[in-house]
Design a protein around this motif. Structure first.
Motif, PDB file in Angstrom:
ATOM      1  N   GLU A  75       1.506   8.422  23.005  1.00 39.33           N
ATOM      2  CA  GLU A  75       2.228   6.789  22.794  1.00 39.33           C
ATOM      3  C   GLU A  75       3.567   6.774  21.642  1.00 39.33           C
ATOM      4  N   ASN A  82       5.189   3.569  20.369  1.00 37.55           N
ATOM      5  CA  ASN A  82       4.453   2.740  19.589  1.00 37.55           C
ATOM      6  C   ASN A  82       5.137   2.711  18.225  1.00 37.55           C
ATOM      7  N   THR A 121       3.924   8.786  26.991  1.00 38.74           N
ATOM      8  CA  THR A 121       3.831   7.341  27.144  1.00 38.74           C
ATOM      9  C   THR A 121       3.033   7.147  28.244  1.00 38.74           C
ATOM     10  N   SER A 133       3.998   5.081  30.399  1.00 35.19           N
ATOM     11  CA  SER A 133       4.937   4.675  31.582  1.00 35.19           C
ATOM     12  C   SER A 133       6.213   5.575  31.198  1.00 35.19           C
ATOM     13  N   LYS A 186      -3.906  -5.918  22.711  1.00 38.86           N
ATOM     14  CA  LYS A 186      -3.512  -5.459  23.943  1.00 38.86           C
ATOM     15  C   LYS A 186      -3.017  -4.207  24.109  1.00 38.86           C
ATOM     16  N   ASN A 187      -2.452  -3.614  23.129  1.00 36.72           N
ATOM     17  CA  ASN A 187      -2.323  -2.174  23.028  1.00 36.72           C
ATOM     18  C   ASN A 187      -1.233  -1.560  24.145  1.00 36.72           C
ATOM     19  N   ASP A 188      -0.223  -2.506  24.479  1.00 34.80           N
ATOM     20  CA  ASP A 188       0.719  -2.062  25.492  1.00 34.80           C
ATOM     21  C   ASP A 188       2.038  -2.309  25.069  1.00 34.80           C
ATOM     22  N   THR A 199       5.633  -1.839  22.325  1.00 35.95           N
ATOM     23  CA  THR A 199       6.576  -1.002  21.870  1.00 35.95           C
ATOM     24  C   THR A 199       6.980  -1.184  20.367  1.00 35.95           C
TER      25      THR A 199
END
Length: 333
Positions: free
Chosen positions: A144, A147, A168, A170, A310-312, A314
């Motif tokens: 990640e 983040n 990541t 994505s 939500k942990n999505d 940046t």
């Protein structure tokens, strides 16, 4: 003064604005007029577990308003950031002087509010037991990487001479990771997870892995070279992971689950001192920059925590000092 504090009900715990007493400083403390606070997963835990009226907040940035009689490391008017035992979601906070980090006069105080907790976690979890001189040419896998912690970890790792592989969920975030200095990027949902990492790092694998939760634990272990270290900095409620003990024994892999929040003040002060020596010069010289994502007014603290859940996102979520206006969340520059 105004603060965001825990309100309890039968079914939930939320934050609401209240008038509370201004804190008093002890002889070894300073008073910070808070400009902004960083939002951390530990704040979510505090809201759920704390009593009515408790003010969360594990880090902040601001201007020193008063100093205790035994404090000689700083003065009124200095810009600082600090790790806290709570209380950062308020207009003022009293902090032991040995938990402070200095800031340059021209820094964005809102952005700086997201630096101390992540910096201390990265140093303690990954590099505290290492001689910084031996880290050059080591390899690290940072999950990640876009983040708040991941983006800062990429920059610190590059500053210390490591080769960085960032993951990541994505491909859209690859360019962001590369902007922060990552040498290689890959999609951590890929079926070729281990092959991509080991192929990027070379046949021996990586020396360090930084991750959140235990869902990737088996594959993280397989990515390590002999003597590698897997660090989980936040469980995210994902406590279960499978371990191949035979591989651990064969490759002498170390697994650590790290939580700065639960450590005592003496430990935190020692970490601050190490960060000031080894990492902070890169901040002061602007070789490492804050990774800011969304900014909320302080009065919108509950919205900020809901977004973090939500942990999505940046970058780091920041609460800037405003108890009057609501602005929705604004993407940081």
């Amino acid at each position: 003064m105004k603060a965001m504090v825990v309100k309890k009900s039968w079914f939930s715990s939320i934050l609401e604005q209240r008038e509370v007493k201004k804190p008093k400083i002890k002889d070894d403390e300073i008073m910070i007029k808070v400009s902004a606070a960083g939002v951390n997963r530990g704040d979510i835990i505090d809201v759920v577990a704390s009593d009515e009226g408790v003010c969360p907040g594990l880090e902040c940035a601001g201007i020193i308003e008063a100093v205790g009689r035994n404090v000689n490391c700083c003065k009124v008017g200095d810009k600082v950031c600090a790790i806290l035992e709570g209380g950062g979601y308020a207009e003022k906070v009293a902090v032991p002087a040995n938990l402070l980090l200095p800031l340059p006069d021209d820094i964005d105080l809102e952005a700086a509010a997201g630096l101390p907790y992540a910096s201390c976690s990265i140093w303690s979890a990954l590099f505290e037991m290492c001689d910084p001189k031996t880290l050059k040419d080591k390899k690290i896998l940072i999950h990640e990487g876009a983040n708040g912690i991941g983006a800062l970890a990429i920059q610190y790792a590059k500053h210390m001479g490591l080769t960085v592989i960032a993951s990541t969920g994505s491909r859209d975030k690859f360019s962001m990771c590369r902007d922060y200095g990552a040498d290689f990027c890959f999609d951590n949902t890929s079926t070729n997870f281990v092959e991509e990492v080991v192929g990027s790092a070379g046949c021996l694998g990586v020396d360090f892995v930084l991750d959140y939760g235990a869902s990737n634990l088996r594959r993280n272990i397989e990515c390590c070279c002999t003597g590698g270290k897997v660090v989980i900095v936040e469980l995210h409620g994902k406590e279960c992971g499978r371990i191949d003990l035979a591989r651990l024994q064969q490759h002498h892999t170390e697994i650590t689950v790290f939580d700065l929040q639960s450590r005592d003040l003496d430990y935190k002060a020692s970490v601050i001192a190490e960060v000031r020596t080894h990492l902070w010069p890169a901040i002061l010289e602007k070789k490492v920059i804050p990774a800011v994502g969304n900014r909320f007014a302080m009065i919108e603290a509950q919205k900020a925590l809901d977004l973090l859940k939500k942990n999505d996102g940046t970058g780091k979520i920041i609460l800037y000092m405003d108890f009057e206006k609501t602005s929705g969340h604004l993407k940081g520059e």
